[in-house]
Design a protein around this motif. Structure first.
Motif, PDB file in Angstrom:
ATOM      1  N   VAL A 119       0.848  -1.199   0.000  1.00 53.74           N
ATOM      2  CA  VAL A 119       0.000   0.000   0.000  1.00 53.74           C
ATOM      3  C   VAL A 119       0.886   1.253   0.000  1.00 53.74           C
ATOM      4  O   VAL A 119       0.631   2.215  -0.735  1.00 53.74           O
ATOM      5  N   LEU A 120       1.947   1.236   0.800  1.00 51.10           N
ATOM      6  CA  LEU A 120       2.876   2.363   0.838  1.00 51.10           C
ATOM      7  C   LEU A 120       3.523   2.569  -0.528  1.00 51.10           C
ATOM      8  O   LEU A 120       3.623   3.694  -1.028  1.00 51.10           O
ATOM      9  N   LYS A 121       3.945   1.491  -1.152  1.00 47.66           N
ATOM     10  CA  LYS A 121       4.582   1.572  -2.470  1.00 47.66           C
ATOM     11  C   LYS A 121       3.620   2.210  -3.480  1.00 47.66           C
ATOM     12  O   LYS A 121       4.014   3.082  -4.261  1.00 47.66           O
ATOM     13  N   ALA A 122       2.370   1.772  -3.468  1.00 47.94           N
ATOM     14  CA  ALA A 122       1.371   2.339  -4.373  1.00 47.94           C
ATOM     15  C   ALA A 122       1.162   3.825  -4.093  1.00 47.94           C
ATOM     16  O   ALA A 122       1.022   4.632  -5.020  1.00 47.94           O
ATOM     17  N   SER A 123       1.160   4.187  -2.820  1.00 44.75           N
ATOM     18  CA  SER A 123       1.002   5.591  -2.439  1.00 44.75           C
ATOM     19  C   SER A 123       2.152   6.440  -2.972  1.00 44.75           C
ATOM     20  O   SER A 123       1.943   7.536  -3.491  1.00 44.75           O
ATOM     21  N   VAL A 124       3.357   5.930  -2.846  1.00 43.90           N
ATOM     22  CA  VAL A 124       4.533   6.650  -3.336  1.00 43.90           C
ATOM     23  C   VAL A 124       4.454   6.809  -4.853  1.00 43.90           C
ATOM     24  O   VAL A 124       4.691   7.898  -5.389  1.00 43.90           O
ATOM     25  N   HIS A 125       4.100   5.731  -5.562  1.00 40.50           N
ATOM     26  CA  HIS A 125       3.983   5.806  -7.019  1.00 40.50           C
ATOM     27  C   HIS A 125       2.937   6.833  -7.421  1.00 40.50           C
ATOM     28  O   HIS A 125       3.163   7.654  -8.316  1.00 40.50           O
ATOM     29  N   LYS A 126       1.784   6.799  -6.753  1.00 37.59           N
ATOM     30  CA  LYS A 126       0.697   7.728  -7.081  1.00 37.59           C
ATOM     31  C   LYS A 126       1.124   9.173  -6.843  1.00 37.59           C
ATOM     32  O   LYS A 126       0.907  10.032  -7.667  1.00 37.59           O
TER      33      LYS A 126
ATOM     34  N   HIS B 284       1.661  12.143  -9.639  1.00 38.01           N
ATOM     35  CA  HIS B 284       0.875  13.370  -9.480  1.00 38.01           C
ATOM     36  C   HIS B 284       1.786  14.600  -9.498  1.00 38.01           C
ATOM     37  O   HIS B 284       1.460  15.616 -10.083  1.00 38.01           O
ATOM     38  N   ASP B 285       2.954  14.480  -8.842  1.00 34.96           N
ATOM     39  CA  ASP B 285       3.876  15.600  -8.779  1.00 34.96           C
ATOM     40  C   ASP B 285       4.750  15.721 -10.022  1.00 34.96           C
ATOM     41  O   ASP B 285       5.549  16.636 -10.117  1.00 34.96           O
ATOM     42  N   GLY B 286       4.600  14.773 -10.942  1.00 35.89           N
ATOM     43  CA  GLY B 286       5.404  14.810 -12.165  1.00 35.89           C
ATOM     44  C   GLY B 286       6.846  14.374 -11.951  1.00 35.89           C
ATOM     45  O   GLY B 286       7.702  14.581 -12.793  1.00 35.89           O
ATOM     46  N   ALA B 287       7.110  13.746 -10.808  1.00 38.61           N
ATOM     47  CA  ALA B 287       8.499  13.323 -10.500  1.00 38.61           C
ATOM     48  C   ALA B 287       8.880  12.069 -11.264  1.00 38.61           C
ATOM     49  O   ALA B 287      10.045  11.799 -11.439  1.00 38.61           O
ATOM     50  N   CYS B 288       7.923  11.267 -11.678  1.00 35.37           N
ATOM     51  CA  CYS B 288       8.249  10.021 -12.390  1.00 35.37           C
ATOM     52  C   CYS B 288       8.287  10.218 -13.882  1.00 35.37           C
ATOM     53  O   CYS B 288       7.662  10.961 -14.466  1.00 35.37           O
TER      54      CYS B 288
END
Length: 175
Positions: free
Chosen positions: A160-167, A171-175
């Protein structure tokens, strides 16, 4: 490892321990991040130490061999760099030393002399299998104080934490 003295007691072992004295002064997210970082660093340091002591090798060498163990036909150097998230130069240096030790072999492409594929030699497969078994045993020992259901629960929560970080990263355009 040196024994902590009385004068060391006032100094925290790590950043997370330092927060323990006043947990309400810090957001839960910060405390959680530092707990995760502390656990990862403690495990990694112990694995590095054991690899060095038992096999006279390093974690990057182990990681490189682990990537190759999963690819019996070998991997192109550029792909290996990408998977390990290190520079081509770092991978080239590691590969060169492992080739010299007879653990890896290089295959140069007939169509593009710049393209090099590497794979484990039979000796490299044998050596890596021994290291991988020890690595798995060490992780079992280090994490073994948690019963299986606690490990499964932590696995799910970290998912769940991993998914939160990815999301949040998307959203922030960091990926």
């Amino acid at each position: 490892m040196r024994k902590r003295t009385e004068t060391d007691i006032s100094e925290p072992l790590d950043a997370e321990t330092g927060l323990h004295a006043r947990p309400n002064d810090h957001r839960t997210e910060l405390r959680l991040w530092l707990r995760l970082l502390t656990c990862a660093n403690l495990i990694e340091a112990e694995i590095r130490k054991r690899l060095r002591e038992r096999f006279a090798t390093t974690l990057p060498r182990f990681d490189l061999m682990a990537q190759l163990e999963r690819a019996p036909d070998g991997i192109m150097l550029g792909e290996l760099s990408r998977r390990m998230m290190v520079s081509n130069g770092n991978v080239t240096g590691l590969v060169e030393r492992l080739v010299q030790e007879g653990l890896l072999e290089r295959q140069v492409s007939e169509t593009d002399r710049r393209a090099v594929r590497v794979r484990l030699t039979p000796h490299g497969k044998t050596v890596f299998a021994e290291m991988a078994k020890a690595h798995g045993d060490w992780l079992g020992e280090l994490i073994g104080a948690m019963d299986e259901s606690a490990q499964e629960d932590l696995w799910a929560r970290l998912g769940v934490l991993k998914a939160s970080v990815h999301k949040a990263s998307e959203h922030d355009g960091a990926c």
